[in-house]
Write a protein that holds these residues in place. Structure first.
Motif, PDB file in Angstrom:
ATOM      1  N   HIS A 292      61.291  -1.695  33.446  1.00 27.04           N
ATOM      2  CA  HIS A 292      60.680  -2.991  33.115  1.00 27.04           C
ATOM      3  C   HIS A 292      60.415  -3.801  34.373  1.00 27.04           C
ATOM      4  CE1 HIS A 292      60.500  -7.213  31.746  1.00 27.04           C
ATOM      5  NE2 HIS A 292      59.931  -6.701  30.668  1.00 27.04           N
ATOM      6  N   SER A 293      61.355  -3.765  35.332  1.00 31.95           N
ATOM      7  CA  SER A 293      61.178  -4.523  36.575  1.00 31.95           C
ATOM      8  C   SER A 293      60.025  -3.961  37.396  1.00 31.95           C
ATOM      9  CB  SER A 293      62.468  -4.515  37.394  1.00 31.95           C
ATOM     10  OG  SER A 293      62.728  -3.240  37.943  1.00 31.95           O
ATOM     11  N   PHE A 294      59.791  -2.634  37.313  1.00 33.80           N
ATOM     12  CA  PHE A 294      58.676  -2.018  38.029  1.00 33.80           C
ATOM     13  C   PHE A 294      57.336  -2.382  37.395  1.00 33.80           C
ATOM     14  CE2 PHE A 294      61.090   1.860  39.983  1.00 33.80           C
ATOM     15  CZ  PHE A 294      61.727   0.990  40.845  1.00 33.80           C
ATOM     16  N   LEU A 295      57.282  -2.368  36.076  1.00 33.75           N
ATOM     17  CA  LEU A 295      56.026  -2.614  35.381  1.00 33.75           C
ATOM     18  C   LEU A 295      55.714  -4.103  35.236  1.00 33.75           C
ATOM     19  CD1 LEU A 295      56.256   0.083  32.564  1.00 33.75           C
ATOM     20  CD2 LEU A 295      54.867   0.165  34.642  1.00 33.75           C
ATOM     21  N   HIS A 296      56.763  -4.930  35.199  1.00 37.19           N
ATOM     22  CA  HIS A 296      56.568  -6.377  35.022  1.00 37.19           C
ATOM     23  C   HIS A 296      57.385  -7.146  36.073  1.00 37.19           C
ATOM     24  CE1 HIS A 296      54.732  -5.314  31.185  1.00 37.19           C
ATOM     25  NE2 HIS A 296      55.787  -4.564  30.940  1.00 37.19           N
ATOM     26  N   PRO A 297      57.085  -6.947  37.334  1.00 34.01           N
ATOM     27  CA  PRO A 297      57.863  -7.612  38.391  1.00 34.01           C
ATOM     28  C   PRO A 297      57.543  -9.105  38.479  1.00 34.01           C
ATOM     29  CG  PRO A 297      56.000  -6.483  39.350  1.00 34.01           C
ATOM     30  CD  PRO A 297      55.996  -6.125  37.891  1.00 34.01           C
ATOM     31  N   ASN A 298      58.510  -9.866  38.930  1.00 27.48           N
ATOM     32  CA  ASN A 298      58.291 -11.290  39.166  1.00 27.48           C
ATOM     33  C   ASN A 298      57.853 -11.456  40.619  1.00 27.48           C
ATOM     34  OD1 ASN A 298      58.225 -14.038  39.325  1.00 27.48           O
ATOM     35  ND2 ASN A 298      60.410 -14.353  38.922  1.00 27.48           N
TER      36      ASN A 298
ATOM     37  N   PHE B 237      56.079  -0.102  45.066  1.00 30.34           N
ATOM     38  CA  PHE B 237      54.821  -0.746  45.467  1.00 30.34           C
ATOM     39  C   PHE B 237      54.504  -1.993  44.649  1.00 30.34           C
ATOM     40  CE2 PHE B 237      54.045   3.887  46.140  1.00 30.34           C
ATOM     41  CZ  PHE B 237      54.037   3.868  47.524  1.00 30.34           C
ATOM     42  N   ARG B 238      55.458  -2.456  43.820  1.00 30.70           N
ATOM     43  CA  ARG B 238      55.197  -3.576  42.928  1.00 30.70           C
ATOM     44  C   ARG B 238      56.225  -4.697  43.046  1.00 30.70           C
ATOM     45  NH1 ARG B 238      53.067  -3.659  37.823  1.00 30.70           N
ATOM     46  NH2 ARG B 238      51.150  -2.477  37.535  1.00 30.70           N
ATOM     47  N   VAL B 239      57.448  -4.353  43.408  1.00 29.08           N
ATOM     48  CA  VAL B 239      58.539  -5.333  43.385  1.00 29.08           C
ATOM     49  C   VAL B 239      58.748  -5.910  44.788  1.00 29.08           C
ATOM     50  CG1 VAL B 239      60.958  -5.697  42.831  1.00 29.08           C
ATOM     51  CG2 VAL B 239      59.618  -4.011  41.534  1.00 29.08           C
TER      52      VAL B 239
END
Length: 222
Positions: A23-29, A73-75
């Motif tokens: 979830h943190s990878f797909l929906h990072p803050n 590559f997202r967080v």
């Protein structure tokens, strides 16, 4: 496996830690940035949609570390990663240069590679020997620099580098079910998004036998 490792593994399975990480990878803050929120950490230089953060851990550094963080590559970079790399820089009396690179999905893999190249060029300009340290996804960018500019890099340490974007190797697939942290389907989804942003010849194949690496290289895998 040690008692502590078995205990942590059981705890991760019980808490479904893999789902939390996915979830943190797909929906990072991405609104939270430890450098923008605390500009006193180091000297911030804005560069190609990212920022290069310089932290002097020694009054007379004889070398410098260029660090690329993990996070699929997202967080954004987190405090634990900062603490780790700052400790390494302090113990080696090195100037710390943190490559806070642009992230998916707002920016493309080409943007990341352009930033990484610009960051290396900016860092080596001061004449200090430059060592690359990178983990996970950040290590993928670091390896590209190592292939392209080996004469500018004194040594490289890669921690669990993400080098295979297809993730179809038989050993990877067989271990995926028992992995308590990473979801292989989520990684494949992000890898596809990453590679879609690259044009032909822009990304060097690190598994190509026609290419070779020079210089000092360390790999830490677990």
């Amino acid at each position: 496996m040690s008692f502590m490792a078995r205990r942590l593994t059981k705890q991760f399975k019980t808490q479904n830690y893999k789902q939390t990480v996915a979830h943190s990878f797909l929906h990072p803050n991405q609104k939270v940035n430890i450098f923008k929120n605390n500009p006193d950490i180091g000297l911030i230089h804005h560069l190609n949609s990212g920022q290069l953060v310089t932290i002097d851990t020694s009054t007379a550094p004889k070398s410098q570390i260029l660090y690329f963080h993990g996070g699929a590559f997202r967080v954004p970079m987190n405090d634990d990663q900062l603490q780790m790399i700052r400790s390494i820089a302090t113990q080696t009396e090195s100037r710390l240069q943190i490559a806070d690179f642009p992230l998916l999905p707002t920016y493309s893999s080409a943007d990341m590679l352009n930033f990484a190249t610009s960051a290396l060029q900016a860092v080596v300009a001061n004449g200090l020997p430059t060592f690359l340290v990178a983990d996970s996804a950040g290590a993928a960018l670091a390896v590209q620099l190592l292939f392209r500019y080996p004469d500018k890099i004194a040594g490289t340490s890669l921690i669990s580098p993400w080098l295979d974007f297809e993730l179809t190797d038989a050993q990877v697939v067989s271990r995926a079910t028992n992995d308590v942290m990473l979801d292989i389907d989520v990684l494949r989804q992000i890898a596809a998004e990453f590679t879609d942003g690259l044009s032909n010849g822009q990304w060097l194949d690190v598994f190509s036998p026609s290419d070779s690496l020079t210089g000092s290289l360390q790999l830490f895998l677990w």
